[in-house]
Structure formats: structure tokens, C-alpha cells
Write an enzyme that holds these catalytic residues in place. Structure first.
Site, PDB file in Angstrom:
ATOM      1  CG  HIS A 272      -1.757   1.176   1.367  1.00 43.93           C
ATOM      2  ND1 HIS A 272      -2.954   1.266   0.699  1.00 43.93           N
ATOM      3  CD2 HIS A 272      -1.597   2.335   2.042  1.00 43.93           C
ATOM      4  CE1 HIS A 272      -3.503   2.434   0.975  1.00 43.93           C
ATOM      5  NE2 HIS A 272      -2.707   3.092   1.791  1.00 43.93           N
ATOM      6  CG  ASP A 274      -0.492   6.133   2.246  1.00 41.80           C
ATOM      7  OD1 ASP A 274      -1.684   5.922   1.988  1.00 41.80           O
ATOM      8  OD2 ASP A 274       0.083   5.649   3.222  1.00 41.80           O
ATOM      9  CG  ASP A 393      -4.922   3.605   4.728  1.00 40.51           C
ATOM     10  OD1 ASP A 393      -5.324   3.428   5.882  1.00 40.51           O
ATOM     11  OD2 ASP A 393      -3.995   4.388   4.444  1.00 40.51           O
ATOM     12  CG  HIS A 604      -6.282   7.113   1.314  1.00 47.44           C
ATOM     13  ND1 HIS A 604      -6.094   6.193   0.310  1.00 47.44           N
ATOM     14  CD2 HIS A 604      -5.312   6.872   2.219  1.00 47.44           C
ATOM     15  CE1 HIS A 604      -5.057   5.428   0.608  1.00 47.44           C
ATOM     16  NE2 HIS A 604      -4.556   5.824   1.765  1.00 47.44           N
TER      17      HIS A 604
HETATM   18 ZN   LIG Z   1      -3.024   4.894   2.854  1.00 44.95          ZN
END
Ligand SMILES: [Zn+2]
Length: 1066
Positions: A272, A274, A393, A604
Site C-alpha cells: 500500500h 500512499d 485505507d 486519501h
Molecule cells: Zn493509505
């Protein structure tokens, strides 16, 4: 082993046996004899030289590998430090591999307490490296698995070191503290080493057996004791120099498989990443490349390995960009290799969206574009359409997501974030999720409650035991791999996966694709329970308000793009499909780039406001570019519609699908105008039904316009608000006759609270903030040192527009507000300017009403929902701060009040009070968040009848979508392009089809929550009408009638449903 005649105790003492085993696989004890110290029996130094890439963050993007390697590299040695933060350093490593290492695996071992990447001397990105002071995520690179005699070298490798850590660059050791600009990173290891493969195998064997013993003995499972005895016996064999005996003991243990009832873990590698968070976008591009290259290297070695990756993302320099597209653009050689693995089905795109966006704030149309542009990329570049929505997330999930997913052709949803809720444990990991319109999708939460697992026995057992739907599902997702800068799965994780593939006592770890997982879950879905409505995350609810600039620009961009697409569609009608071709082509390129900018910044952490400060100027620029592009497309389309030669004058355009009568500014003066549905009108002044009047009596201002009447007190509070002609005498802020309590109620109380979250500053507004209210506009404010209110004064008093201005100075801030009423307008508007300089405070506009109701309604994506205003249950109580879009409403069955806003999303509805959160001031990870000047507006809309009868939905759109003034020839009269005849259906989007063929997409939703029948009346030469989905794929024919230039289409909607049509024009 010889037997001296004294046996050790067969009663194993856990407190001595477990640590003894552990000391063989950890580095701090049993030095030199433990397995860790035996892993690298030989090592050799490398000849090291260094070149500092000039410039700071993002400077690397200007350099190619071929140019870099021609720079002058200076000899350096291990122990030296490199920085400052965000700079890039290249190292040339020259080394020879001794013949004595023949037959062995040889690794580069690297430790720089930073992120880095290994490159070949021909410019191939080989693998990421990521090391830290407390954890070695990816500290080595395998140069060869089988060194050959005579191939001593010398060899050259390059290491590109980034002066930041996996979690950015905080200076104080706390990841979410703002980054320090002056960090230096010490290179503490750079060497090649020979690997003892037997020792590596024993380490993984012993590690897993230790974990089995540690976990299963606790659970009273006899397989745990067997693991304990086996591991202990292995240690004895290792001490006796019998590594091969130890190895056989382990093999024997792992050969005992599970029974058929064992739970299956669908093991999937992922990382994951970001897109921006504790680092800027530019660093993510490299994180992606490091991670992808690391996974390719592992796939070469582990044929069973599969890896899932989400998030198409753009780079603002180019339409060609993404996390996948970033890889394509900046690392083309790597991209080619990734594509090969995609074709094999081992490197799997998931999610279908452009980025993993915020789940609360983007508009309904934005959600659709996330899928539309995401899937379009995957289809065009990889020939793949994602089958699932993958959003592990994000901070809560809108109730309209199931309907939007169905509109996009998706039925599968995965997240794990609900496990973060502070108060209530979500009751399912597998369920049928029913949205606002009754649409359903299959939802799965990995029961390990994580997407960064590392394949341990504890995680595997936790996943099985934590599963909320025992007996209903036999398979659960198990997502492993370091996220962000860790690069995903590691070799150690894959080795542990092999050992846990089918080992009695532990769930089966089966490498599986998302499609295989969901196919299994679908076969069990008839057993699953149903969850109706939003997935409210009981945490991170400050993100509806933090970084007000992101919210304001997102709302603005979404609506400006809407205007532009409508006008571009009308230009197709005017010019014809052939005549519009060039304009359409240029405009659609610009619009796609604009949407990509908007979608990227809905990521996000960006839209929620939880990034470091350096992310935001770039995000603001991208939003502004999107708005600018939308305006250019709009103006070009208008020129095509109206003609641009000769004399021009102001013409008004209403992009909303109903007629409007409003006060707008024409030639610098307030003017009441009338514009038809999705159409144009000259700015001819209209006569108001009633003039606006402003009077003052004893410091109280009375402002009224024939529709509503308001009283404003000395402190800028509203003490009375009513609809004129309301026979029942309802007043929003006056208690009804017979009320037991006589305290005055107020609208527009500006209240400041302490806003000191336990940890996540930018993310959380905690429940206890409500215990510290400070009303800024009442008499008590004068008790606060340095606080003062300037009471209302008249600033405008004309028949069309009246307003009073008041303000309050407090702390390091000033708050100024014009309270305004215009002719023929049903709401009282609060035009607000704030100079904001507080530290961990939140301010809200709080309206304590006289209404008797147990629920409030909130605008969300393509619909609205009700939430309780009481705290009967822990679930109700936990929703003290909730997300809503353009409006919220408190109503009794026959009257009520709505609050409208133009850029806010955080609300509180408690008892009979409705509050709109205005600004926060968190200090981490951005210690400048929201500091400075803000302008925004909100309004109070009292109404008779229900909110639907009062047209609250429509008034809120009008509050956000101004009537446009454009230039056109003076002979241009009244025209209405599109009308919706009937109630309840909101034609939101009118856009050219993505494929550029000149067809037009209309997207509508049922906005009242009722069954609605309408007729679309289009002044368009339509030749075909088909239903279509969100991907704009044509479906069944829809009948239409043409009469005197008008095309009529009858449509029926179920409550809150979404529908789209694809129209072919002549
Ligand atoms: Zn994230």
C-alpha cells in the site's frame, strides 16, 4: 551425540525453551553461534564513490541514468553521511567476487537508514532497498544465486539513495511530526557477502516453529508443543554441528498437513503506497519503482508469487502518467518488465480507481470518474478491467458507494479500515452491503485487520480467530508486504508462506488472486448478513474539515468541470458532430487532464488534509489548473455556441436543470434576473415579488424579503427566523408556546473548542472536544483577554440586497461576517472571512433550534441520508462528527430548517442543534495547516413542508453553482436547452462521451428518495437514445419522441437510483 548418562528434563520449561530458540534467530544474544551471525560467513568490501545530484525534492526527475553515470563520482567510505532531507545521492559500487565463493548466493548488503534503489551498470532498475535504525525492511540485494568460478568481475552496480526514510523525514522520531529540513543519513554498511543457504533455510524453519510454539502452546494446541520440541531439538542438533539433521526435523514437522476443515487464507502480496503523505508526490514515483522492481526480482525466484497493486495516478506534466503510469513514464524499462508479469497474471492491477480516494468527500460524479479514468487506463494500457473496488485505507465509506459501484459494473468491495473504529467493533468481515438505493455489493474485510502483514503465525491465527463470520465463510484475504517505502513482500515472507501453506495447527496459506478469493466468497454469499447504509469510521472525523483549501478547491473544481462539460455538449448540438470535431478533441484532452488533477488530489491523505505541508502548494496548483482548464473549455464552448465575432454583450447561463430567479451582479450592480433551465437569458432586470427591508430596533436588526424574516442581535446571532406567511407561526429560534424551557435559542453561534487529539492531529476530532466550548459571540467573550466583538453595522441596504457586518477578534484570529438577504431568496446567507491563527482549536457555526426531531438529514453523493441526533446507543454516540456535503436539515414533518454551505463537510447534529465545522488547526503532520485567510459562506434556509417540498436539494445546488455571465451577440435571447419535467430527478451531468465520437452522456439521480417519473425535454436533434453504465457502455434502447425540435424521453426512477443515457446527435 555421545550420552554421558544424565538426561535433561523432558518437561520443557516454556520460560527457558522459547527464549533459547528465539536467541538462535535474533541477533542480540548467543552471538557467533546463533544462526543470524552464521548467515554471512564471508564478506568483502566494495570500492565506493559518490555523486550528489544537485537540487532538492523532485530534482531527480530531470536526470537520466545515462547522464548520471557520466558525472564525476568522488571516492567515499562507509561511515559518511548524506543529506540534507529530500536530496538524492548516487553511489558507484565496484567489486570482485572471490572464486572461493563459487556455488554460493552472493548479496549486496546495504544500510543507509534511508530509501534507496540498486541499478545495473546498464541502467536497469534492479530492486529497492529500505533500511532503518529500528527495522531492516529490505537491506540486501541478491547479485547472483550461484556464483561461478572465473566470473570474479570486476562488477559495477549503482545505488540511488534518497535522503528520506520509509515514513518521510520527521526530525523527532515521531513519524507524523512535520519533516525536518536538515536530516543527514549515515551509510553504515556497503559490502558484498556470501550466503550460507543451509543457515538461511534453518533460520526460516526455526523462526516459523518458534512462532508456532509461541502462539499455539498458549492456545493449548498440541501442535504447539510439537513445534516447541522440534525447535528445541533443532537447536541441539545445530550445536552439535548437525545442520542437516536440524533441517530434516523441520521438514518432518512441516510435512504434516491440515485436515480439510482448515480455514484458507487467500495470501496476496501487496504494498500500500500512499500517493503523498509524509512525503511529496515526486517521492512516491520512486517508491513505486523501487517496490515494483523488488517484486519483479522476487517473482524471478519464487514462481508462485503474485502481487496486487492498486491506484492509477497521474503526473501533472503529462497525460501519460500514473502509480502504474508513473512507472510507465519515469521507468520505461521497468514498465516493460511489469507488463510481462501482468500478462502472466502474476502482477495484478486491483481497485479500478484512479487513486485510492477519500470515501466521504468526493462528489458522486468524482467517484464515477475515479472508476471511469482508472478502468480506462487499465483497459488501454494493460488490457484488463478490474473486477473489484479496493480501498483498504480510507476513512469511512459513503452510503452511495454500492449504487456507484453497480453503475460502474462492479460488485466486489474490499477494505480493512473499519477495524480502526474507536468505539464499536464492526460485526462482519463478509457481508452484503446495501447502499442508499438498495443496490448491493459483496464486501470483504481481511479479518487480520491489516494490509501490511508479514506472514507470521500470530497473524495467520489472528485472521482465523478474529473472523466475525465463522461458519459462514471458509476463505479470508491475507494481505502481506511492507507498505509505502518498504517495497511489499520480502523473500523471508515468501519462505514463511511456503512453510505455512499446509501445516497442521495453522490456517492454510494459499497464494490466491483477488478474483479467486471473491469467486470463493460469492459461493458463500447466501450465508452472509446484510449491512445497510454508510460504513462510518469512528475515527479520523477531523478530516472532513482539516485543510479547508483542499475541500474548497475540490468542490469548486467538481462544479466548474460540470459547467464546462455541459457547455461543450451544447456546442456539439450547435456545431454538429463533424463541425465540433477539433474543438471536442482539444477540449476533451484538457478536461481529462483536469479530471486527473482533481482525482489525484482526492487521494486519501491529500483531500482529507493529513499530508505534510509540502504536498499542499502542489495540490493547490493542480486544482487551480483544473479549474482554469474547465473555464477555458467552458469559454471556448460558449464561443462556439453563441458565435464570437461582432458586437458582444453579457448573456446569462444557468447550468442547473430548472429555471432560476436570483440576484446576481450585472455591470457591478445587484440585479434580479431570470434564467431558464439549462439555458440562457439576457440580463434583463426583473421586478422582485417583494423588496428586501432592513430595520434596526434597540440594536436588533430585522431583515426580511417577503419570503423570510430574520432578527440578528448585538453579537451577530440569529434570534428569530421564520417563513413569512407561515400560519402555524413556526420560528426556528423561538420556542413554541407552552415549551417548558424558556432559554433563548440562537442561530449562528460561533463556538470554538479545544481540539487536541490523542495522537492523529490532522485526522481526529475527539469526542471530548465537545466538553470545552467557548462561544465567541456572546457576553462571556468579553471575559477573555484580548477578545472583542464588533456588533453589526449596515453595509448594504437596497431593495434587492441588504446586509449587516459583524466580527469578533479572539486569540490570534479575526472572524468577520456579512449576514445578507437578497430579493426573492429563501435563505439568509453568512459570507464569512477568517484570519485564522489558532493552535489545536476547532470553530463551528452552531444553530440551536426549536425543532423537535430525532434525526437530521445530510446531503451525500447523489442522495441524502438520515442520521439520529440522539445518543441512544454506542453507535449513535460515536457519530458526534459526521460528513455531509452541500446541506444538512432538521425538520418536523411539516417544517424545518436547512443549513447550506459552499465548501464544508464536517457536521454535528445533536438534540435540536445543527453545527457546521468551519476550521481546524492541527499541528501534525503539517504545522501550518489552515493558518491564514479563509473565505466561505453558509446559509440558513427555513422552510414550510418537508425538505423535499421546500426544494432544499435544489436550493443547495443554486448556492454552489452560480449563474454564469458570458459574452455573446446581443440578439441572443431566451433559450432552454434541456428541461426535466416532473419532480425528483436531478440531471447532474451532461458530458461528451469519453470515446470522442460526439455522443453525449446524461447522468441523473433520483434526489428525493421517492419513486419518480419524469420527462426529459431536449432541444436537441437526437437520433438514438440508449441506457448506459458509468463506463459509458451502451445498453438497451430507450424510446423517445420528437416534436417541433424537442426530443422527449420518459424515464422512471426508484429512490436514489442513478441512471445514465447515451445520446447520438445528428
Ligand atoms: Zn493509505
Amino acid at each position: 551425540m555421545s550420552d554421558p548418562g544424565v538426561q535433561a528434563s523432558l518437561h520443557k520449561n516454556l520460560k527457558t525453551t522459547l527464549p533459547r530458540i528465539n536467541n538462535y534467530i535474533n541477533s542480540t544474544r548467543f552471538r557467533e553461534v546463533n544462526l543470524v551471525d552464521r548467515l554471512y560467513p564471508d564478506s568483502s568490501s566494495v570500492e565506493l564513490s559518490h555523486w550528489a545530484l544537485p537540487g532538492g525534492s523532485g530534482a531527480w526527475e530531470q536526470w537520466t541514468f545515462n547522464t548520471i553515470v557520466t558525472q564525476t563520482f568522488t571516492p567515499v567510505s562507509v561511515g559518511s553521511s548524506y543529506g540534507p532531507t529530500w536530496t538524492t545521492h548516487w553511489f558507484r559500487l565496484v567489486f570482485s567476487i572471490p572464486d572461493e565463493w563459487a556455488g554460493s548466493e552472493v548479496r549486496l548488503r546495504w544500510a543507509s537508514n534511508s530509501e534507496a534503489a540498486v541499478w545495473s551498470d546498464s541502467g536497469q532498475l534492479l530492486q529497492g532497498l529500505s533500511t532503518g535504525t529500528s527495522y531492516m525492511y529490505r537491506p540486501n540485494y541478491t547479485i547472483t544465486t550461484n556464483h561461478q568460478v572465473g566470473q570474479t568481475g570486476p562488477y559495477t552496480l549503482y545505488v540511488e539513495m534518497a535522503a528520506n526514510r520509509l515514513f518521510g523525514a520527521s526530525g523527532d522520531g515521531d513519524n507524523i511530526s512535520p519533516p525536518s529540513p536538515d536530516l543527514y543519513f549515515t551509510l553504515s554498511r556497503a559490502e558484498i557477502a556470501r550466503v550460507d543457504q543451509q543457515v538461511y533455510k534453518l533460520t526460516r524453519d526455526l523462526e516459523v516453529l518458534y512462532q508456532l510454539a509461541d502462539k499455539l502452546v498458549d492456545l493449548g494446541d498440541q501442535r504447539g508443543y510439537q513445534a516447541l520440541y522440534t525447535a528445541n531439538q533443532m537447536v541441539n542438533s545445530i550445536i552439535a554441528g548437525q545442520d542437516s539433521v536440524a533441517s530434516s526435523l523441520a521438514d518432518e514437522y512441516f510435512s504434516k498437513g491440515n485436515g480439510s476443515r482448515a480455514h484458507t487464507l487467500a495470501v496476496m502480496g501487496n504494498c500500500h503506497i500512499d500517493s503523498a503523505w509524509l512525503w511529496p508526490y515526486t517521492e512516491t514515483k520512486r517508491k513505486v519503482a523501487r517496490s515494483f522492481s523488488s517484486q519483479l526480482a522476487l517473482m524471478d525466484r519464487y514462481p508462485e508469487h503474485i502481487f496486487v497493486a492498486s491506484q492509477v495516478q497521474t503526473d501533472r506534466q503529462s497525460l501519460e502518467a500514473q502509480q502504474w503510469q508513473w512507472c510507465k513514464q519515469y521507468f520505461p524499462e521497468l514498465w516493460t518488465r511489469v507488463k510481462e508479469r501482468v500478462t502472466e497474471g502474476r502482477f495484478i492491477p486491483v481497485g479500478g480507481t484512479w487513486v485510492e480516494m477519500d470515501g466521504n468527500i468526493p462528489s458522486g460524479e468524482s467517484f464515477i470518474r475515479q472508476f471511469l479514468l482508472g478502468q480506462k487506463f487499465y483497459q488501454n494500457e494493460l488490457g484488463i478491467t478490474c473486477k473489484e473496488f479496493w480501498l483498504p485505507d480510507t476513512f469511512g465509506y459513503s452510503a452511495q458507494i454500492p449504487a456507484i459501484m453497480n453503475h460502474m459494473g462492479l460488485k466486489r468491495f474490499l477494505t480493512q479500515k473499519m477495524s480502526w473504529s474507536l468505539v464499536n467493533k464492526f460485526p462482519h468481515h463478509n457481508f452484503t452491503w446495501e447502499g442508499l438505493d438498495g443496490s448491493t455489493v459483496l464486501a470483504h474485510f481481511p479479518p487480520g485487520d491489516s494490509y501490511v502483514m508479514s506472514v507470521t503465525v500470530e497473524e495467520a491465527v489472528r485472521t482465523e480467530r478474529n473472523l466475525q463470520d465463522k461458519g459462514r465463510a471458509s476463505t479470508s484475504a491475507f494481505l502481506f508486504g511492507y507498505g509505502d517505502g518498504g517495497g511489499g513482500p520480502t523473500q523471508d515472507m515468501l519462505e514463511r508462506t511456503r512453510r505455512l501453506a499446509d501445516t497442521d495447527g495453522c490456517p492454510k496459506a494459499t497464494l490466491m488472486t483477488p478474483d479467486q478469493l471473491f469467486t470463493q466468497l460469492e459461493s458463500d454469499e447466501h450465508n452472509f448478513c446484510r449491512w445497510v447504509g454508510e460504513l462510518y469510521l469512528e475515527l479520523h472525523n477531523g478530516t472532513y474539515t482539516t485543510h479547508a483549501d483542499m475541500k474548497r478547491l475540490c468542490r469548486r473544481a467538481e462544479l466548474e468541470l460540470r459547467d464546462a462539460e455541459l457547455l461543450l455538449s451544447q456546442a456539439i448540438v450547435i456545431l454538429g458532430v463533424t463541425g465540433v470535431a477539433q474543438l471536442l478533441q482539444e477540449s476533451q484532452v484538457a478536461l481529462e487532464e483536469a479530471w486527473q488533477n482533481v482525482l489525484l488530489n482526492q487521494f486519501h491523505d491529500v483531500l482529507p488534509g493529513s499530508c505534510i505541508g509540502m504536498v499542499y502548494p502542489e495540490a493547490q496548483t493542480m486544482y487551480q489548473q483544473a479549474i482554469q482548464a474547465a473555464n477555458t473549455v467552458r469559454d471556448n464552448a460558449a464561443a462556439a455556441i453563441f458565435g464570437s465575432s461582432g458586437e458582444v454583450t453579457d448573456v446569462l447561463v444557468n447550468t442547473l436543470p430548472w429555471p432560476r430567479v436570483e440576484v446576481v451582479t450585472v455591470g457591478g450592480n445587484p440585479t434580479l434576473v431570470s434564467v431558464p433551465s439549462m439555458g440562457t437569458a439576457p440580463p434583463d432586470p426583473q421586478t422582485p415579488a417583494s423588496q428586501v427591508m432592513l430595520t434596526e430596533v434597540d440594536g436588533t436588526f430585522v431583515i426580511e424579503n417577503g419570503l423570510i424574516r430574520a432578527e440578528i442581535d448585538f453579537y451577530g446571532r440569529v434570534t428569530s427566523l421564520r417563513v413569512i406567511g407561515d400560519d402555524a407561526d413556526h420560528d426556528v429560534f423561538q420556542r413554541p408556546p407552552g415549551a417548558t424551557s424558556g432559554e433563548q435559542l440562537y442561530g449562528n453561534q460561533i463556538v470554538m473548542y479545544d481540539d487536541e487529539p490523542l495522537y492523529y492531529d490532522a485526522w481526529d476530532v475527539m469526542d471530548y472536544h465537545l466538553e470545552t466550548p467557548l462561544v465567541l459571540n456572546d457576553a462571556d467573550v468579553f471575559l477573555q483577554s484580548g477578545y472583542s466583538v464588533s456588533s453589526p453595522v449596515v453595509v448594504e441596504n437596497t431593495p434587492l440586497l441588504c446586509s449587516v457586518r459583524w466580527g469578533v477578534t479572539f486569540g490570534s484570529s479575526t472572524f468577520t461576517q456579512d449576514i445578507q438577504l437578497t430579493a426573492d431568496c429563501p435563505h439568509l446567507t453568512f459570507l464569512t472571512s477568517v484570519s485564522w491563527g489558532e493552535n489545536r482549536k476547532i470553530i463551528k457555526a452552531l444553530h440551536s433550534t426549536s425543532l423537535y426531531t430525532n434525526s437530521a438529514s445530510f446531503d451525500i453523493q447523489f442522495g441524502h441520508l438520515e442520521r439520529p441526533t440522539h445518543m441512544n446507543t454506542s453507535w449513535d454516540s460515536a457519530r458526534y462528527e459526521v460528513c455531509g456535503h452541500k446541506w444538512a436539515d432538521l425538520s418536523e414533518p411539516d417544517w424545518g430548517v436547512a443549513v447550506l454551505n459552499d465548501c464544508k463537510y464536517g457536521w454535528m447534529a445533536r438534540g435540536h442543534t445543527l453545527a457546521l465545522s468551519l476550521l481546524r488547526s492541527p499541528k501534525a503532520p503539517d504545522d501550518t495547516a489552515d493558518m491564514g485567510n479563509h473565505t466561505f459562506k453558509y446559509a440558513l434556509l427555513p422552510h414550510q413542508g418537508t425538505l423535499l417540498e421546500a426544494g432544499v436539494v435544489q436550493r443547495a445546488y443554486e448556492f454552489n453553482v452560480p449563474i454564469l455571465t458570458i459574452q455573446a451577440p446581443p440578439d441572443r435571447g431566451l433559450e432552454s436547452w434541456v428541461r426535466v419535467l416532473g419532480q425528483g430527478v436531478l440531471l447532474h451531468t451532461v458530458k461528451p462521451a469519453e470515446d470522442g465520437l460526439g455522443e453525449v452522456i446524461l447522468r441523473m439521480y433520483e434526489c428525493n428518495g421517492t419513486r419518480s417519473k419524469v420527462t426529459l425535454a431536449l432541444q436537441w436533434p437526437v437520433t438514438s437514445v440508449k441506457e448506459c453504465n458509468g463506463m459509458e457502455e451502451a445498453g438497451v434502447d430507450v424510446p423517445f419522441v420528437q416534436d417541433a425540435g424537442t426530443t422527449s424521453i420518459d424515464l422512471a426512477f426508484t429512490p436514489f437510483s442513478i441512471k445514465a443515457l447515451r445520446l447520438t446527435l445528428q
